[in-house]
Scaffold this motif. Structure first.
Motif, PDB file in Angstrom:
ATOM      1  N   ASP A 269      37.653  39.840  42.605  1.00 50.81           N
ATOM      2  CA  ASP A 269      36.787  39.705  43.940  1.00 50.81           C
ATOM      3  C   ASP A 269      35.203  39.206  43.624  1.00 50.81           C
ATOM      4  O   ASP A 269      34.682  38.462  44.088  1.00 50.81           O
ATOM      5  N   ASP A 272      35.016  35.826  42.293  1.00 51.73           N
ATOM      6  CA  ASP A 272      35.235  35.044  43.177  1.00 51.73           C
ATOM      7  C   ASP A 272      33.762  34.641  43.933  1.00 51.73           C
ATOM      8  O   ASP A 272      33.434  33.663  44.349  1.00 51.73           O
ATOM      9  N   ARG A 273      32.998  35.939  44.378  1.00 52.98           N
ATOM     10  CA  ARG A 273      31.609  35.841  45.067  1.00 52.98           C
ATOM     11  C   ARG A 273      30.589  35.039  44.380  1.00 52.98           C
ATOM     12  O   ARG A 273      29.965  34.349  44.692  1.00 52.98           O
ATOM     13  N   VAL A 274      30.633  35.451  42.991  1.00 51.09           N
ATOM     14  CA  VAL A 274      29.623  34.859  42.132  1.00 51.09           C
ATOM     15  C   VAL A 274      29.869  33.328  41.789  1.00 51.09           C
ATOM     16  O   VAL A 274      28.691  32.714  41.956  1.00 51.09           O
ATOM     17  N   THR A 275      31.184  33.044  41.766  1.00 53.28           N
ATOM     18  CA  THR A 275      31.263  31.752  41.547  1.00 53.28           C
ATOM     19  C   THR A 275      31.581  30.622  42.702  1.00 53.28           C
ATOM     20  O   THR A 275      31.566  29.420  42.546  1.00 53.28           O
ATOM     21  N   ASN A 276      31.694  31.581  43.882  1.00 52.28           N
ATOM     22  CA  ASN A 276      32.172  30.801  45.106  1.00 52.28           C
ATOM     23  C   ASN A 276      33.359  29.947  44.691  1.00 52.28           C
ATOM     24  O   ASN A 276      33.802  28.934  45.303  1.00 52.28           O
ATOM     25  N   LEU A 277      34.253  30.565  44.095  1.00 55.35           N
ATOM     26  CA  LEU A 277      35.561  29.790  43.885  1.00 55.35           C
ATOM     27  C   LEU A 277      36.699  30.872  43.983  1.00 55.35           C
ATOM     28  O   LEU A 277      36.371  32.132  44.331  1.00 55.35           O
ATOM     29  N   THR A 278      37.901  30.594  44.177  1.00 56.87           N
ATOM     30  CA  THR A 278      39.089  31.331  44.325  1.00 56.87           C
ATOM     31  C   THR A 278      39.728  31.481  42.957  1.00 56.87           C
ATOM     32  O   THR A 278      40.669  30.476  42.464  1.00 56.87           O
ATOM     33  N   ASP A 315      28.287  42.530  40.119  1.00 56.90           N
ATOM     34  CA  ASP A 315      27.971  41.134  40.267  1.00 56.90           C
ATOM     35  C   ASP A 315      27.109  40.580  39.240  1.00 56.90           C
ATOM     36  O   ASP A 315      27.272  39.426  38.672  1.00 56.90           O
ATOM     37  N   LYS A 319      27.421  37.676  36.459  1.00 54.51           N
ATOM     38  CA  LYS A 319      26.445  36.445  36.538  1.00 54.51           C
ATOM     39  C   LYS A 319      26.286  36.229  35.041  1.00 54.51           C
ATOM     40  O   LYS A 319      26.249  35.136  34.829  1.00 54.51           O
TER      41      LYS A 319
END
Length: 332
Positions: A269, A272-278, A315, A319
């Motif tokens: 999760d 996903d947040r850091v990359t703005n991907l799923t 996070d 990163k």
């Protein structure tokens, strides 16, 4: 109190070892690295350090290096680290981790090296009797990797009792992230660390991330681990060295973690947040030798050392790992 000589870092071209070299050089220590470059990279060694390409069981080269560089402390990272591989090829782990360390310790004793820092592991606890685990909890490894490290801890205790050498065994939990300045990171081909795998997926090197086990006794059924930033871990090694120098009659075994766990799904999760991907997740059965949860009680290391975590943000760890992965992609 100053160290009267250099620090020899075995495995200093590898992931954690290269970060320890950076931390030592940043702190003003003179460093010589011994690495056979089987899994490490010569470009990962800080140019302020000297690299000697050799195996740690090459007694003649190791002892000549200790003499030539006036080595006064050894930080030992060289070894094999993949838990499932240790289950399928245990003899490799007892050779690379236990037998090779015995040879290195003998070289240290023969040459009169007074301080030794060992990269141990939370795998020495096996399936912990409680979470978080403390250093005095039972050590019953459930895989050869953990046993190979526990056997080395036993050797260190016996050697320190018989010879003028003290040691600190740091039991790592899950190491992740990369140098925030982009000087080093995890570059291993075919790595098995979750965050490394996830950022490889985020940069297109993998099409999915396998999640091994969804039926553990944890809040979401996936394995829970304590993730420590590699730069924080490297800093802990420098602090441990300074403690050994200041108190030459004492040795220590300390957990190196944050006293906080995240499940596999929680880590993904965060990616996903850091990359703005799923990131695609592929759920599979449990791997051999994996406990449900491993989280450090870190009160002992906080009491023994002035070290304090500086990068204990999931996070932020992701990163830094992602930034390094993108840098590797640019290298080609």
């Amino acid at each position: 109190m100053a160290l009267n000589g250099k620090v020899m870092v075995t495995g200093g071209a590898g992931y954690i070892g290269s970060h320890a070299v950076l931390a030592l050089c940043d702190a003003g220590y003179d460093v010589v690295v011994i690495d056979n470059l089987v899994t490490g990279f010569d470009w990962a060694v800080d140019p302020r350090a000297t690299l000697v390409r050799a195996n740690i069981e090459d007694d003649a080269t190791v002892r000549a290096t200790i003499r030539d560089h006036r080595v006064a402390a050894i930080m030992h990272f060289a070894g094999s680290v993949v838990v499932p591989e240790s289950v399928s090829d245990p003899l490799k782990y007892y050779r690379n981790n236990t037998a090779a360390t015995r040879a290195l310790l003998e070289s240290a004793v023969v040459e009169g090296v007074p301080h030794f820092i060992f990269s141990s592991t939370a795998a020495t606890y096996g399936t912990p009797v409680k979470v978080p685990v403390v250093e005095t909890d039972p050590t019953v490894p459930i895989n050869p990797y953990g046993m190979s490290k526990l056997m080395t801890e036993a050797m260190l205790r016996d050697v320190a009792a018989a010879h003028p050498i003290n040691y600190c065994a740091l039991r790592y939990f899950n190491v992740a992230g990369a140098d925030p300045q982009g000087r080093s990171g995890q570059s291993t081909i075919g790595a098995t660390h979750l965050i490394k795998i996830a950022v490889e997926a985020a940069t297109g090197k993998r099409d999915a991330v396998s999640v091994f086990g969804t039926d553990f006794d944890t809040p979401d059924g996936t394995g829970v681990r304590d993730y420590i930033h590699v730069s924080d871990l490297a800093a802990a090694h420098v602090s441990a060295l300074e403690l050994l120098i200041a108190e030459p009659a004492k040795s220590h075994t300390l957990n190196a973690g944050y006293n906080r766990g995240f499940s596999v799904n929680e880590v993904l999760d965060a990616v996903d947040r850091v990359t703005n991907l799923t990131i695609q997740r592929r759920y599979e059965g449990r791997r051999a030798g994996d406990p449900a949860a491993l989280v450090a009680d870190n009160s002992a290391i906080l009491a023994a050392l002035p070290w304090r975590p500086q990068r204990d943000d999931l996070d932020g760890i992701v990163k830094d790992a992602l930034a390094w992965e993108r840098k590797l992609a640019e290298r080609g």
